[in-house]
Write a protein that holds these residues in place. Structure first.
Motif, mmCIF file in Angstrom:
data_model
loop_
_atom_site.group_PDB
_atom_site.id
_atom_site.type_symbol
_atom_site.label_atom_id
_atom_site.label_comp_id
_atom_site.label_asym_id
_atom_site.label_seq_id
_atom_site.Cartn_x
_atom_site.Cartn_y
_atom_site.Cartn_z
ATOM 1 N N ALA A 1 0.835 -1.205 0.000
ATOM 2 C CA ALA A 1 0.000 0.000 0.000
ATOM 3 C C ALA A 1 0.870 1.257 0.000
ATOM 4 C CB ALA A 1 -0.928 -0.003 1.214
ATOM 5 N N LEU A 2 1.922 1.252 0.799
ATOM 6 C CA LEU A 2 2.820 2.405 0.858
ATOM 7 C C LEU A 2 3.579 2.587 -0.454
ATOM 8 C CD1 LEU A 2 4.247 1.944 4.477
ATOM 9 C CD2 LEU A 2 2.575 3.632 3.711
ATOM 10 N N PHE A 3 3.984 1.472 -1.060
ATOM 11 C CA PHE A 3 4.712 1.550 -2.326
ATOM 12 C C PHE A 3 3.807 2.075 -3.435
ATOM 13 C CE2 PHE A 3 6.957 -0.046 -6.080
ATOM 14 C CZ PHE A 3 8.261 0.318 -5.780
ATOM 15 N N ILE A 4 2.563 1.641 -3.446
ATOM 16 C CA ILE A 4 1.612 2.145 -4.445
ATOM 17 C C ILE A 4 1.357 3.637 -4.214
ATOM 18 C CG2 ILE A 4 -0.816 2.025 -5.193
ATOM 19 C CD1 ILE A 4 -0.650 -1.006 -4.869
ATOM 20 N N GLY A 5 1.325 4.061 -2.952
ATOM 21 C CA GLY A 5 1.203 5.489 -2.656
ATOM 22 C C GLY A 5 2.376 6.274 -3.215
ATOM 23 N N TYR A 6 3.562 5.706 -3.091
ATOM 24 C CA TYR A 6 4.770 6.330 -3.628
ATOM 25 C C TYR A 6 4.665 6.466 -5.151
ATOM 26 C CZ TYR A 6 9.639 6.356 -5.314
ATOM 27 O OH TYR A 6 10.797 6.650 -5.982
ATOM 28 N N LEU A 7 4.224 5.402 -5.822
ATOM 29 C CA LEU A 7 4.088 5.424 -7.287
ATOM 30 C C LEU A 7 3.021 6.422 -7.731
ATOM 31 C CD1 LEU A 7 4.236 1.573 -7.963
ATOM 32 C CD2 LEU A 7 6.037 3.244 -8.466
ATOM 33 N N THR A 8 1.911 6.459 -7.001
ATOM 34 C CA THR A 8 0.830 7.392 -7.341
ATOM 35 C C THR A 8 1.320 8.830 -7.257
ATOM 36 O OG1 THR A 8 -0.780 5.822 -6.436
ATOM 37 C CG2 THR A 8 -1.552 8.064 -6.828
ATOM 38 N N ASN A 9 2.078 9.121 -6.228
ATOM 39 C CA ASN A 9 2.609 10.472 -6.071
ATOM 40 C C ASN A 9 3.539 10.828 -7.223
ATOM 41 O OD1 ASN A 9 2.666 12.855 -4.417
ATOM 42 N ND2 ASN A 9 4.766 12.335 -3.858
ATOM 43 N N ILE A 10 4.313 9.849 -7.704
ATOM 44 C CA ILE A 10 5.218 10.103 -8.828
ATOM 45 C C ILE A 10 4.434 10.460 -10.083
ATOM 46 C CG2 ILE A 10 6.788 8.986 -10.468
ATOM 47 C CD1 ILE A 10 8.048 7.499 -8.170
ATOM 48 N N VAL A 11 3.417 9.628 -10.430
ATOM 49 C CA VAL A 11 2.716 9.845 -11.706
ATOM 50 C C VAL A 11 1.826 11.085 -11.670
ATOM 51 C CG1 VAL A 11 2.797 7.405 -12.291
ATOM 52 C CG2 VAL A 11 0.757 8.311 -11.162
ATOM 53 N N LEU A 12 1.451 11.529 -10.466
ATOM 54 C CA LEU A 12 0.624 12.730 -10.356
ATOM 55 C C LEU A 12 1.451 13.993 -10.125
ATOM 56 C CD1 LEU A 12 -2.396 11.459 -8.204
ATOM 57 C CD2 LEU A 12 -2.331 11.863 -10.667
ATOM 58 N N SER A 13 2.777 13.837 -10.064
ATOM 59 C CA SER A 13 3.631 14.983 -9.717
ATOM 60 C C SER A 13 3.589 16.082 -10.769
ATOM 61 C CB SER A 13 5.080 14.514 -9.521
ATOM 62 O OG SER A 13 5.586 13.948 -10.732
ATOM 63 N N LYS A 14 3.267 15.731 -12.014
ATOM 64 C CA LYS A 14 3.239 16.734 -13.083
ATOM 65 C C LYS A 14 1.861 17.374 -13.255
ATOM 66 C CE LYS A 14 7.439 15.389 -14.040
ATOM 67 N NZ LYS A 14 8.590 16.158 -13.526
ATOM 68 N N GLU A 15 0.867 16.882 -12.499
ATOM 69 C CA GLU A 15 -0.481 17.441 -12.602
ATOM 70 C C GLU A 15 -0.500 18.879 -12.088
ATOM 71 O OE1 GLU A 15 -3.213 16.411 -13.899
ATOM 72 O OE2 GLU A 15 -2.702 14.336 -14.377
ATOM 73 N N THR A 16 -1.205 19.743 -12.809
ATOM 74 C CA THR A 16 -1.323 21.135 -12.368
ATOM 75 C C THR A 16 -2.554 21.351 -11.511
ATOM 76 O OG1 THR A 16 -2.448 21.673 -14.445
ATOM 77 C CG2 THR A 16 -0.073 22.017 -14.356
ATOM 78 N N ASP A 17 -3.526 20.431 -11.612
ATOM 79 C CA ASP A 17 -4.753 20.590 -10.829
ATOM 80 C C ASP A 17 -4.483 20.329 -9.354
ATOM 81 O OD1 ASP A 17 -5.673 20.796 -13.352
ATOM 82 O OD2 ASP A 17 -7.240 19.287 -13.185
ATOM 83 N N ASP A 18 -5.145 21.065 -8.499
ATOM 84 C CA ASP A 18 -5.043 20.873 -7.061
ATOM 85 C C ASP A 18 -6.410 21.199 -6.454
ATOM 86 O OD1 ASP A 18 -4.127 20.472 -4.518
ATOM 87 O OD2 ASP A 18 -2.849 22.257 -4.437
ATOM 88 N N PRO A 19 -7.118 20.261 -5.852
ATOM 89 C CA PRO A 19 -6.654 18.904 -5.532
ATOM 90 C C PRO A 19 -6.833 17.947 -6.694
ATOM 91 C CG PRO A 19 -8.853 19.225 -4.659
ATOM 92 C CD PRO A 19 -8.454 20.541 -5.277
#
Length: 328
Positions: free
Chosen positions: A101-119
């Protein structure tokens, strides 16, 4: 004597409180755990509760640590849920391993790092008790709003409690995600796919991945449904059985992916995490096709080292992060 951690203290409150409610209301442990979590969130005791049990619960609640982090609450809930699942495990009752679960959280954060939308908006179409979904939310570097769906009432109640106690904004739906749509245009789908057959052949026939005869694989249908829900260029991160692309229904899944999505990465989890080689799982990262987005020529394929080998895992995470930096 070792000092008790916040996670251990919080777990003890959940566990002891659930035991009182289990006896008082004649519930299964997981049902009582959901009620105890709701009580902690609302601070409202059931009207029909006797003075003795109420006093016992108040005394237990008073032992909560004063300041608790979200991850400490999630882990405490996870421990209590695991205890409950040992009591009366249903075939569909399973918890995503914490390290995964933590590793998938890490991967999700990577692929969403370029998103400009917040949240950013996340979807888990098979949310279970909310452990994976909240683990991911806890690791996002930007604000995240999540939507989860789950057909099992007990697990849905636990997901509701999990999100509330961790103070996450999550919309939860009591539904079968194959039969019923949830929300469209999400930034990412993250889920631990339930594996097995889907019972409604008529509904499955509406899907490209539906079997020509007999029951269809629910994990294939959920992948297809998830691609429909994510926005163009959005990512999908699935925990999948290792044999996903070798099954007798894999041809239709491969056609779907060729038409609608690109495979960015397939990361095989260590065999040591699973009881048998046949029960092994991998993390599959897809991206819905979008005009102007050029997929990588070669997907990132890797076998992850044991999560107990910290140096090797850290090196692999660095390589994964660098690969995505080059291809996003």
């Amino acid at each position: 004597m070792a000092e008790t951690t916040n996670t251990e203290q919080y777990y003890k409150v959940l566990d002891e409180g659930a035991a009182i409610l289990q006896k008082e209301k004649d519930l299964f442990y997981l049902e009582a755990l959901g009620s105890m979590g709701e009580l902690l969130f609302t601070q409202k005791f059931p009207d029909e509760m006797g003075a003795g049990p109420k006093e016992n619960l108040e005394n237990i609640i008073n032992t909560l640590p004063p300041e608790v982090q979200r991850e400490e609450i999630r882990r405490a809930m996870q421990l209590a849920i695991l205890k409950g699942m040992k009591e009366a495990t249903q075939p569909h009752h399973a918890l995503t391993p914490d390290a995964v679960a933590l590793f998938i959280g890490y991967l999700t954060n990577i692929v969403l790092s370029k998103e400009t939308d917040d949240p950013v908006l996340l979807l888990d179409p098979a949310a279970g008790a909310g452990n994976l979904l909240t683990a991911v939310l806890n690791q996002l570097s930007k604000k995240g709003h999540a939507v989860g769906a789950e057909p099992d009432e007990t697990l849905l109640k636990l997901a509701y409690v999990n999100a509330n106690l961790q103070e996450h904004t999550v919309d939860l739906f009591h539904q079968d995600s194959v039969a019923t749509s949830t929300v469209d245009n999400v930034h990412a789908v993250v889920t631990d796919l339930p594996a097995g057959y889907y019972p409604d052949d008529k509904k499955a026939a509406e899907f490209k991945t539906g079997a020509d005869s007999g029951h269809s694989y629910v994990h294939h249908l959920l992948i297809e449904q998830s691609i429909r829900h994510v926005r163009e260029g959005g990512f999908l991160i699935f925990l999948i059985p290792n044999g996903l692309f070798q099954s007798e229904q894999a041809d239709k899944l491969q056609v779907l992916l060729k038409e609608d999505a690109d495979i960015y990465s397939l990361l095989q989890l260590p065999e040591s995490m699973f009881k048998s080689k046949e029960s092994g799982k991998s993390i599959l990262i897809l991206r819905r096709k979008k005009q102007g987005v050029i997929p990588p020529r070669q997907a990132l394929l890797a076998e992850l080292p044991s999560f107990t080998r910290e140096a090797a895992l850290a090196d692999m995470m660095k390589r994964i992060s660098s690969w995505f930096d080059d291809h996003l």
